[in-house]
Design a protein around this motif. Structure first.
Motif, short mmCIF file in Angstrom:
data_model
loop_
_atom_site.label_atom_id
_atom_site.label_comp_id
_atom_site.label_asym_id
_atom_site.label_seq_id
_atom_site.Cartn_x
_atom_site.Cartn_y
_atom_site.Cartn_z
N LYS A 315 -19.11 20.76 -29.22
CA LYS A 315 -17.95 20.20 -28.53
C LYS A 315 -17.87 18.67 -28.70
O LYS A 315 -16.85 18.06 -28.47
CB LYS A 315 -18.11 20.57 -27.04
N ALA A 316 -19.00 18.05 -29.07
CA ALA A 316 -19.03 16.59 -29.15
C ALA A 316 -20.01 16.14 -30.23
O ALA A 316 -20.86 16.91 -30.68
CB ALA A 316 -19.45 16.00 -27.80
N LEU A 317 -19.87 14.87 -30.63
CA LEU A 317 -20.83 14.29 -31.58
C LEU A 317 -21.13 12.86 -31.15
O LEU A 317 -20.40 12.26 -30.36
CB LEU A 317 -20.29 14.35 -33.01
N LYS A 353 -7.68 16.85 -31.99
CA LYS A 353 -7.54 16.04 -30.77
C LYS A 353 -8.90 15.73 -30.18
O LYS A 353 -9.73 16.64 -30.02
CB LYS A 353 -6.73 16.81 -29.74
N ALA A 354 -9.13 14.46 -29.83
CA ALA A 354 -10.44 14.08 -29.28
C ALA A 354 -10.31 12.81 -28.45
O ALA A 354 -9.30 12.11 -28.48
CB ALA A 354 -11.42 13.86 -30.43
N THR A 355 -11.39 12.53 -27.71
CA THR A 355 -11.47 11.30 -26.92
C THR A 355 -12.73 10.53 -27.33
O THR A 355 -13.81 11.12 -27.42
CB THR A 355 -11.54 11.62 -25.41
N LEU A 356 -12.55 9.24 -27.59
CA LEU A 356 -13.71 8.38 -27.87
C LEU A 356 -14.25 7.85 -26.55
O LEU A 356 -13.47 7.43 -25.69
CB LEU A 356 -13.29 7.18 -28.75
N HIS A 357 -15.56 7.89 -26.40
CA HIS A 357 -16.21 7.33 -25.21
C HIS A 357 -17.23 6.30 -25.68
O HIS A 357 -18.22 6.65 -26.33
CB HIS A 357 -16.97 8.42 -24.43
N MET A 358 -17.00 5.03 -25.37
CA MET A 358 -17.90 3.98 -25.84
C MET A 358 -18.95 3.65 -24.78
O MET A 358 -18.63 3.50 -23.61
CB MET A 358 -17.08 2.71 -26.16
N PHE A 359 -20.22 3.59 -25.21
CA PHE A 359 -21.32 3.21 -24.31
C PHE A 359 -22.14 2.11 -24.98
O PHE A 359 -21.92 1.80 -26.16
CB PHE A 359 -22.19 4.42 -23.98
N ASN A 361 -25.09 2.13 -26.12
CA ASN A 361 -25.94 2.55 -27.25
C ASN A 361 -25.17 3.20 -28.39
O ASN A 361 -25.73 3.55 -29.42
CB ASN A 361 -27.02 3.53 -26.76
N GLY A 362 -23.86 3.39 -28.21
CA GLY A 362 -23.07 4.03 -29.27
C GLY A 362 -21.85 4.74 -28.71
O GLY A 362 -21.46 4.52 -27.56
N MET A 363 -21.27 5.60 -29.55
CA MET A 363 -20.02 6.26 -29.17
C MET A 363 -20.14 7.78 -29.24
O MET A 363 -20.71 8.33 -30.18
CB MET A 363 -18.93 5.81 -30.15
N TYR A 364 -19.61 8.42 -28.22
CA TYR A 364 -19.47 9.88 -28.26
C TYR A 364 -18.02 10.22 -28.58
O TYR A 364 -17.10 9.54 -28.10
CB TYR A 364 -19.85 10.51 -26.91
N ILE A 365 -17.84 11.24 -29.40
CA ILE A 365 -16.50 11.77 -29.63
C ILE A 365 -16.49 13.17 -29.02
O ILE A 365 -17.27 14.04 -29.41
CB ILE A 365 -16.16 11.85 -31.13
N ALA A 366 -15.62 13.35 -28.02
CA ALA A 366 -15.51 14.65 -27.36
C ALA A 366 -14.23 15.32 -27.83
O ALA A 366 -13.13 14.77 -27.71
CB ALA A 366 -15.46 14.45 -25.84
#
Length: 395
Positions: A315-317, A353-359, A361-366
């Protein structure tokens, strides 16, 4: 007159790119990149570089533009080939075409072009460049090619503003049939030439044999994991934060031999990639086997039956912080910020379709829908409408 150096590859796309620039009044110079010396691993009758450089020369003569060959094989070996070996050795699947654009065509090659007094470097990529003004500065956009079937913006997903500023993509507004039509009308030798396959500018390389020269074969076992395996039906833990949930959804399953049964043998886990179906040589299953995981440390390959096997989907990377790249630097996300985008995780995949989440330590793509065969080492590229705004290496 502005001077443009065109990377003439000996194919129809770059030939027509050179012609169109000439028509637009640029002073055009054709350069052919020789990136490879070892003919033992190219399938010699399928577009070896010699035939290509010859075709490039004939096109240059026809258009009446200066032409020369530049030998970049040393840099290519160092920046692309060695990197690929290293990635495969660690069980990842690199994308040499994306790297070739970032490291060779729009870096080494571009520097040569600029030293020849060029204002721009042009290639035969099916993509477009836009320019907008933002806070008094010119910002360059990387836009998808008009031909949806051929759009190659993905391969340029690692370019910087500086590289994009000096780039031209003359055929981005055209479809492939239109390009062939122009080439035929101009009587260019490349008009009917088949599109080249294989590594960027090397011609067709037998990848497994190519890798085997460097990576020693090592016999190991192929395991089949049943779709009903307990690991796919575990209860979801309760998460304290969005970040924790994303980390869970992006995590690879840690497969162990005892979770499956032995169905065959292979010659080295580092030759295989997630989602691969061919080349396993295991028969007798109801549905074809797909690789769901490789473990180079224990030299094991894990497979599942059918393209809907739960082991193929996530579901995410995650992308490490230092691997997150913004083509549009002005859109860079800060820690804690999110963005709705469209993403592709391989060339020609329809946008998802996805959402980028920035943290920090890096980025998750959900993703809205679970994705099949998310592969470490490949690039994820994110778009807003038809503009590619950033990319990163899947971790």
């Amino acid at each position: 007159m502005k001077r443009v150096v065109v990377g003439l590859s000996g194919g129809v796309d770059s030939s027509v790119a050179a012609y169109l620039l000439q028509e637009q009044g640029y002073e055009v110079i054709g350069l052919f990149m020789k990136n490879w010396h070892d003919d033992s691993v190219t399938i010699s009758n399928e577009c070896p570089w010699l035939e290509d450089s010859n075709d490039a020369l004939l096109v240059a003569e026809k258009l009446g533009i200066p032409f020369q060959t530049v030998d970049l094989s040393e840099q290519y070996k160092e920046r692309i080939v060695d990197y690929m070996f290293n990635e495969y050795e660690q069980g990842r699947t690199p994308n040499p075409d994306v790297l070739c654009n970032r490291e060779i065509k729009f870096d080494v090659f571009m520097k040569i072009a600029l030293s020849l007094g060029a204002d721009y470097v042009a290639t035969g990529h099916y993509c477009r460049k836009g320019t907008i003004e933002k806070d008094g500065n010119e910002v360059y956009q990387l836009l998808a090619g008009v031909d949806g079937n051929k759009d190659q913006s993905y391969f340029l997903c690692q370019l910087s503003q500086e590289q994009l500023g000096k780039a031209l993509f003359p055929i981005g507004e055209l479809t492939k049939p239109q390009v062939r039509e122009i080439a035929a009308k101009m009587d260019l030798v490349t008009a009917e030439k088949k599109d080249s396959q294989g590594l960027c500018f090397i011609g067709k390389v037998r990848l497994p044999e190519f890798l085997q020269q460097q990576l020693q074969p090592k016999e190991g076992l192929i395991y089949e994991i049943d779709a009903a395996q307990d690991t796919y039906n575990l209860d979801k833990p309760v998460f304290d934060s969005v970040k924790e949930q994303l980390a869970f959804e992006a995590k690879n399953i840690d497969y162990k031999p005892e979770m499956g049964k032995v169905v065959g043998k292979h010659q080295g886990a580092h030759y295989y990639t997630i989602g691969q179906r061919k080349g396993l040589n295991v028969g007798g299953t109801k549905e074809p086997l797909f690789i769901i995981a490789t473990d180079v440390a224990s030299n094991a390959i894990y497979t599942g039956q059918g393209h809907t096997h739960p082991g193929l989907f996530r579901k995410a990377l995650f992308i490490q912080g230092n691997e997150v790249h913004w083509v549009r630097e002005d859109l860079t996300l800060k820690d804690g910020e999110t963005m709705e985008v469209m993403v592709r995780i391989r060339y020609r995949q329809p946008l998802q379709k996805a959402t980028l989440h920035m943290f920090d330590n890096g980025m998750y793509i959900a993703f809205e829908e679970p994705q099949s065969a998310i592969t470490e080492g490949q690039f994820a590229a994110w778009y807003i409408d038809d503009e590619l705004i950033g990319s990163g290496v899947i971790s």
